[in-house]
Design a protein around this motif. Structure first.
Motif, PDB file in Angstrom:
ATOM      1  N   SER A   1      -2.465 -70.210  -3.305  1.00  0.00           N
ATOM      2  CA  SER A   1      -3.583 -69.335  -2.958  1.00  0.00           C
ATOM      3  C   SER A   1      -3.681 -68.243  -4.021  1.00  0.00           C
ATOM      4  N   PRO A   2      -4.893 -67.790  -4.359  1.00  0.00           N
ATOM      5  CA  PRO A   2      -5.015 -66.663  -5.299  1.00  0.00           C
ATOM      6  C   PRO A   2      -4.333 -65.411  -4.786  1.00  0.00           C
ATOM      7  N   HIS A   3      -4.236 -65.241  -3.462  1.00  0.00           N
ATOM      8  CA  HIS A   3      -3.622 -64.044  -2.887  1.00  0.00           C
ATOM      9  C   HIS A   3      -2.120 -63.971  -3.135  1.00  0.00           C
ATOM     10  N   LEU A   4      -1.503 -65.108  -3.419  1.00  0.00           N
ATOM     11  CA  LEU A   4      -0.057 -65.108  -3.628  1.00  0.00           C
ATOM     12  C   LEU A   4       0.347 -64.392  -4.913  1.00  0.00           C
ATOM     13  N   GLN A   5      -0.568 -64.212  -5.833  1.00  0.00           N
ATOM     14  CA  GLN A   5      -0.230 -63.567  -7.102  1.00  0.00           C
ATOM     15  C   GLN A   5       0.189 -62.119  -6.902  1.00  0.00           C
ATOM     16  N   SER A   6      -0.221 -61.515  -5.781  1.00  0.00           N
ATOM     17  CA  SER A   6       0.139 -60.121  -5.528  1.00  0.00           C
ATOM     18  C   SER A   6       1.584 -59.954  -5.099  1.00  0.00           C
ATOM     19  N   ILE A   7       2.207 -61.018  -4.615  1.00  0.00           N
ATOM     20  CA  ILE A   7       3.602 -60.935  -4.159  1.00  0.00           C
ATOM     21  C   ILE A   7       4.531 -61.800  -4.989  1.00  0.00           C
ATOM     22  N   ASN A   8       3.980 -62.579  -5.887  1.00  0.00           N
ATOM     23  CA  ASN A   8       4.760 -63.580  -6.607  1.00  0.00           C
ATOM     24  C   ASN A   8       4.593 -63.368  -8.105  1.00  0.00           C
ATOM     25  N   GLN A   9       5.697 -63.181  -8.789  1.00  0.00           N
ATOM     26  CA  GLN A   9       5.671 -62.952 -10.233  1.00  0.00           C
ATOM     27  C   GLN A   9       5.602 -64.243 -11.040  1.00  0.00           C
ATOM     28  N   GLY A  10       5.656 -65.366 -10.367  1.00  0.00           N
ATOM     29  CA  GLY A  10       5.589 -66.636 -11.063  1.00  0.00           C
ATOM     30  C   GLY A  10       6.961 -67.188 -11.398  1.00  0.00           C
TER      31      GLY A  10
ATOM     32  N   ALA B   1       0.294 -68.029  -8.527  1.00  0.00           N
ATOM     33  CA  ALA B   1      -0.634 -68.449  -7.481  1.00  0.00           C
ATOM     34  C   ALA B   1      -0.081 -69.606  -6.657  1.00  0.00           C
ATOM     35  N   ALA B   2       0.972 -70.222  -7.121  1.00  0.00           N
ATOM     36  CA  ALA B   2       1.619 -71.321  -6.403  1.00  0.00           C
ATOM     37  C   ALA B   2       3.101 -71.023  -6.263  1.00  0.00           C
ATOM     38  N   MET B   3       3.613 -71.136  -5.038  1.00  0.00           N
ATOM     39  CA  MET B   3       5.043 -70.964  -4.781  1.00  0.00           C
ATOM     40  C   MET B   3       5.661 -72.342  -4.606  1.00  0.00           C
TER      41      MET B   3
END
Length: 788
Positions: free
Chosen positions: A281-290, A87-89
């Motif tokens: 953003s919560p939306h970042l979890q869809s493009i970001n594996q952490g 959720a955070a880049m």
């Protein structure tokens, strides 16, 4: 040569010194001219037709160094969990030099290169100087998406006074305590999250920066402050998940700059220019594996994850919010955020829009078509134009020539100098070595080595003189502990780790000050013992108030230094208001300056006023530096104990060496990072146009001021001796100014002109204008007039 003719030469020499400093500064610190290409830019609209976010919460945690968030010792537990979840880049943002709040705010909003002139603007806590250039905030407001809100550091209000629709601004420099401002900002922000009439909310929290300035990056208060900041991130992120009207809101959390180990910033060292920066953003979890978090640096000691330039935030935010890029932005969109756009066509259009903007900014008449050359080398040329290109060489040369004339006039006005005598040879040898040392970046950054070594050699020479006679040569030990910077910082660190020893030395310093005042009082006050006792008690009350102020400040800003204090005393100090205690001490000082002229002749007034001034200088120093005043007193008494009379040249060089060494011994350097602002508000509740600059200057130059005032005891009262001393001080200042000028001129095209040489010349200006005119020239005149 006649007395009046030498006096005229001395006045003329100082006029040339002043003019040369101003002329050279005008050539070196020339303001950046407005961009000629900005007016020709065509607004083609947003660089991306698709805006992933409609609102932004821009949370700046002042001096949030990268390892404070990403490192293994970090207390940002919730934030690190967001990084692991995707959720955070996370990024490490690299600021330009000077790494000061004003420069960094302009880089994050305008996207332009920094200017060293921001150093002078950053020190202004008044109305400030607005910046009329385009920002992504102004673009967002023009888009009509909602109001702009701000809570925090008033640097934003100084730069953009007409931009904000709602908010509250706090002083950038005056911070009453470590927590209240952060708490007030957080409360206001959480209230604003319930509303839906805004498009951008900017928050600037000063707590971590203030802890750094007071106790260093390793302060034991840093852990709890990090937890507090992490809790703020958690509360805002939770609202983003829960509130429907915040579903398309982007949270950006990061620092404007970092800090060095002592808590300072402003230079170009890695810890000062490395800050954390996260897009959340919560939306970042869809493009970001952490990412792994906490983690270790991927490059340098403070390079975590991917490093980006601070100016890259501007086009990135513009793209994410669907607004045009500000006119003067030289940044590039952060590639790691491109996957937010699902469609590859949208990504390509965004990059092309960014490149078109740079092409319009960089090209004037003959635009090149090589895109890679335009994006790479041309950006560097823009940044060079903002720094090296603004220097006016003609003014630099005029300043150097004027300083050389001032040096000749100063030497010719001195009785101690005649061509090729021993004093003249020593003087030129000393400054030849000093001038050559200014050509080395390492020596400029570590100039304390030069002065500590020079002082040690000079002490050896004086010991040799004293050894040929009957009396003491024991004073060499006093300065021997200041031979190396590591020794100085080790002593300060030792005192910080051993509060009982620190408090014992504090008491000894204040006691020595009171005892010395009483001894001097009995010599000069021909009155009854009752009046002597009452006056001594009054001075003791003033000294006690000063000590109480130092302890009350320490209990709030560095409580680890008060661990061995009895609990009842800690409770008493916690209830006190340091500004009120400081005001009482200052009123006592003022009363002493009023009382003494009523009771003493002019000559005796000067002696007593020096002792009162000593108390003021102690008040303006931090507790770990106050024991140095006891060292200064021992050094001076040892010089006075030398059986042979020191010549005017020997007195002058002693005061110069000990004064310069005292400047560096309290932790100062040629870096802007070591400049202390917090003591400028002692006894004040807000910025004052006169008292704040005076307090700030005296806190940074307390040691040299002490030596300039008390070192005059080494002089006689004959005008010829005083005038010769003034001529020598002028010659020393003129030669030092000339060396600094020549070094800046020869190195003006070097890579470290703005990170090393420009700060060095800034300190030279402070030594040359306020310090020299007030304490090198003004004080001896006052002493002579009082003696006459």
């Amino acid at each position: 040569m006649g007395w009046h003719f030498r006096t005229a030469l001395l006045l003329l020499a100082n006029a040339f010194i002043l003019v040369s400093a101003i002329v050279f500064a005008a050539g070196l610190f020339r303001p950046i001219p407005p961009s000629s290409s900005s007016a020709a830019l065509v607004d083609d609209g947003p660089i991306s037709e698709v805006a992933p976010f409609q609102k932004v919460v821009f949370l700046i945690v002042d001096a949030l160094r990268s390892d404070f968030v990403y490192g293994l010792d970090s207390n940002f537990e919730f934030t690190q969990n967001l990084i692991r979840l995707g959720a955070a880049m996370p990024f490490t943002v690299k600021t330009s030099s000077p790494s000061l709040t004003r420069s960094c705010v302009m880089a994050m909003t305008i996207g332009s290169a920094s200017s060293f002139l921001d150093v002078f603007n950053n020190a202004d806590d008044g109305p400030g100087r607005p910046d009329k250039r385009d920002t992504w905030l102004a673009r967002l407001k023009a888009a009509g998406k909602g109001k702009l809100l701000f809570y925090g550091d008033d640097t934003w209000a100084q730069l953009f006074p007409d931009l904000w629709d709602r908010g509250h601004f706090h002083s950038a420099l005056f911070v009453p305590d470590l927590h209240s401002i952060d708490i007030n900002i957080t409360t206001s922000a959480l209230d604003e999250l319930h509303r839906d009439d805004w498009s951008a909310m900017v928050l600037h929290l000063p707590g971590i920066d203030h802890i750094g300035h007071m106790g260093g990056a390793g302060s034991h208060l840093m852990a709890s402050k990090q937890k507090q900041m992490d809790n703020i991130v958690q509360k805002i992120y939770t609202r983003l998940e829960q509130e429907v009207h915040l579903s398309s809101t982007l949270l950006i959390v990061g620092g404007d700059h970092g800090m060095d180990q002592l808590g300072g910033h402003g230079g170009g060292s890695d810890p000062e220019i490395s800050a954390a920066m996260m897009f959340i953003s919560p939306h970042l979890q869809s493009i970001n594996q952490g990412y792994e978090s906490p983690t270790t640096p991927s490059g340098g000691m403070f390079d975590y994850y991917t490093s980006i330039k601070q100016v890259d935030l501007v086009p990135t935010i513009a793209g994410l919010l669907g607004i045009p890029i500000p006119n003067d932005s030289i940044g590039m969109f952060i590639p790691g955020l491109l996957p937010i756009w699902k469609n590859m066509v949208d990504r390509v259009q965004l990059i092309i829009g960014n490149i078109k903007h740079l092409r319009a900014l960089l090209c004037k008449n003959d635009c090149i078509t090589n895109m890679s050359d335009m994006v790479g080398n041309r950006i560097q040329k823009v940044m060079e134009t903002a720094t090296i290109g603004i220097i006016r060489v003609s003014l630099l040369l005029c300043g150097i020539i004027t300083a050389f004339i001032a040096l000749l006039l100063s030497c010719y006005a001195c009785d101690s100098f005649s061509w090729f005598n021993w004093n003249f040879f020593t003087f030129n040898l000393f400054y030849t070595v000093y001038g050559l040392s200014m050509m080395s970046q390492y020596i400029v950054e570590s100039e304390h080595h030069f002065w500590f070594c020079s002082s040690t050699l000079w002490i050896g020479y004086l010991v040799f003189i004293a050894g040929r006679h009957s009396r003491t040569h024991s004073f060499s030990w006093v300065h021997g502990h200041k031979a190396k910077l590591g020794d100085v910082y080790d002593v300060r660190g030792f005192l910080s780790r051993h509060p009982c020893d620190l408090q014992a030395l504090l008491a000894a310093t204040f006691l020595a000050t009171s005892v010395k005042f009483t001894m001097q009082l009995t010599k000069v006050l021909n009155s009854s013992s009752i009046e002597i006792l009452c006056t001594a008690l009054a001075h003791g009350a003033m000294t006690l108030a000063a000590l109480t102020f130092e302890l009350a400040s320490a209990i709030r800003n560095a409580p680890d230094q008060m661990n061995c204090t009895p609990r009842w005393l800690q409770s008493f100090l916690e209830r006190l208001e340091p500004p009120l205690v400081a005001r009482f001490a200052f009123l006592c000082l003022l009363g002493g300056f009023i009382y003494l002229p009523l009771r003493l002749r002019a000559k005796k007034q000067v002696t007593m006023k020096k002792e009162i001034l000593n108390v003021y200088l102690i008040i303006q120093s931090t507790p770990v530096n106050i024991p140095l005043f006891l060292v200064y007193r021992l050094q001076l008494e040892s010089l006075l104990a030398i059986p042979t009379s020191l010549s005017a040249f020997q007195i002058c060089i002693s005061v110069v060496l000990f004064g310069q060494s005292a400047f560096f011994a309290i932790g100062n350097s040629n870096s802007i990072a070591t400049l202390k602002y917090t003591d400028g508000f002692n006894g004040l509740n807000a910025h004052h146009w006169l008292l704040s600059p005076v307090h700030t200057f005296c806190s940074n130059y307390a040691g040299p001021i002490w030596w300039s005032c008390n070192g005059l005891r080494l002089l006689g009262t004959r005008m010829t001796t005083v005038k010769d001393h003034m001529g020598l001080r002028s010659a020393f200042v003129a030669y030092g100014l000339l060396c600094s000028m020549i070094a800046c001129f020869l190195l003006r095209d070097g890579t470290f002109i703005w990170t090393v040489m420009a700060p060095k010349f800034t300190y030279t200006l402070l030594w040359t204008i306020p310090f020299h005119l007030l304490f090198n020239m003004g004080l001896p005149i006052v002493v002579w007039m009082a003696a006459s």
